[in-house]
Scaffold this motif. Sequence first.
Motif, PDB file in Angstrom:
ATOM      1  N   GLU A  27      -2.665  -3.095   4.218  1.00  0.00           N
ATOM      2  CA  GLU A  27      -2.891  -1.702   4.621  1.00  0.00           C
ATOM      3  C   GLU A  27      -3.683  -0.925   3.580  1.00  0.00           C
ATOM      4  OE1 GLU A  27       0.828  -0.839   7.659  1.00  0.00           O
ATOM      5  OE2 GLU A  27       0.876   0.043   5.651  1.00  0.00           O
ATOM      6  N   ARG A  34      -2.655   0.484   9.341  1.00  0.00           N
ATOM      7  CA  ARG A  34      -1.727   1.508   8.834  1.00  0.00           C
ATOM      8  C   ARG A  34      -1.727   2.758   9.710  1.00  0.00           C
ATOM      9  NH1 ARG A  34      -0.671   5.838   5.874  1.00  0.00           N
ATOM     10  NH2 ARG A  34       1.089   5.708   4.421  1.00  0.00           N
ATOM     11  N   GLN A  50       7.158  -0.660   8.063  1.00  0.00           N
ATOM     12  CA  GLN A  50       6.434  -1.866   7.649  1.00  0.00           C
ATOM     13  C   GLN A  50       7.246  -3.128   7.909  1.00  0.00           C
ATOM     14  OE1 GLN A  50       5.284  -1.207   3.528  1.00  0.00           O
ATOM     15  NE2 GLN A  50       3.171  -0.778   4.125  1.00  0.00           N
ATOM     16  N   SER A  67       1.753  -4.417   2.964  1.00  0.00           N
ATOM     17  CA  SER A  67       1.386  -3.241   2.190  1.00  0.00           C
ATOM     18  C   SER A  67       0.015  -3.416   1.540  1.00  0.00           C
ATOM     19  CB  SER A  67       2.447  -2.967   1.116  1.00  0.00           C
ATOM     20  OG  SER A  67       2.097  -1.843   0.345  1.00  0.00           O
TER      21      SER A  67
END
Length: 431
Positions: free
Chosen positions: A35, A8, A18, A32
Amino acid sequence: MKIGHLIRAERVRQDMKQIVLAKGICTPSYLSKIERNQIEPSEDITEMLMKRLGMDPGKLQKNDEEMEREFEKMLLKTYREVITARDVAFAKERLGYLEQNLPLFENDSLHFTYSLITFRFNMIVRIDSDKLKQEINLLEESIDKFDVYQLYLFQLNIGLFCYNTGNVKMAIHYYELILRKLESLPLGEWEKAEFNYIISVFYMADGHTFNSIDHARRALNFFREQLMMSRVLDCYILIGISYKRSYKFQDALEAYSKAMQITEEFNLHSEKGIIYHNIGTLNSTMRNSGEAIQYYKKSIDHKIDSSEKLITILCLIEEYSKMNEKNLVSDWASKGIAMYHQLNDENQISFFHHFSLYKSLHSKEGLSVETAEAAIQHFKEIQDFRYIHKYCIALAEWYYYNRKYKLASIFYRDGNRYGYIYRKTEKWEDL
């Protein structure tokens, strides 16, 4: 491995979405979760994500506590060396070393410490403020995971960033948060001395002269015990400025004299430029324009860093402006603008507005309303109330001189309003 914080951080640093990073590798929702370290990706996915970001998977370090301890020890040692040295070239060299030799640790806490320390180094080497702001936003999202020391580093950095971008009051706010718990923080004595010095600078900039002198003396005591004479010199200069702003001119001169004595005794001749500058401002405050100009010119001759010359050029211009030396104002303003463009540092843009306004004001055509309004707007954006007040008055005077009384009244009123804010006054009765 939990490497989401690394993925990230690098993605945000590259300003990559992303969906762009995930394309052809995994879904954005899966990325997501990676991260946020909610799941551990397979080695294949990890390698593909890292390669797309230009990261070297070979640098990944699994749970090697001894290696982590050694790296953290080196990192904190480097931090102390850079901060106490106060040398931009050294900071740049150490920053480059850290960036090139950073193992990618699964330990996110160690990564936070690394990010906070390199952020401070980036401010020293004057990385673009927009990039620094982006890094702040990234760090803020992890603030609930910071330990006590990391939170201290974060608030320290935020305060410095605010000060460097012209928001002195917010800088003081963050440093007073630290001040309330300073003695309970796990800091070395050198860090406490450094903190006292910086908050002294902030207080001085905001007119809190008593607080400024108090904290400068606390820092001075430590630096003197450690024979860190360049830092002792810095403290005497800071004390001199605070005395000057309190109209204790003899005390100010004595502080500057002690600073100059240190330059001679300890061969710190490169520091004479800033001392000459401050003796110049002292003479300016005492209405000795001729002597002020002589010291400003000495300061410019002794300063090596062009960015440090800008403030002295501005002071020289202000002195010539008071004497209505139009040609000299124009000449020095042109030199200042040329130096600003040569530096190519947007953090110095305030000087461009200063120089442009004075050059316009003393030109044959007279003050350009567009130039004045651009300067006023700039200082409104950075909340520098002193110069909003000052340049509103300058524009009002120009309108009045040209018999544009309605416009003059608008800017007189605006100038007075910001003058109240600058002086921390709400009503005219309190003036």
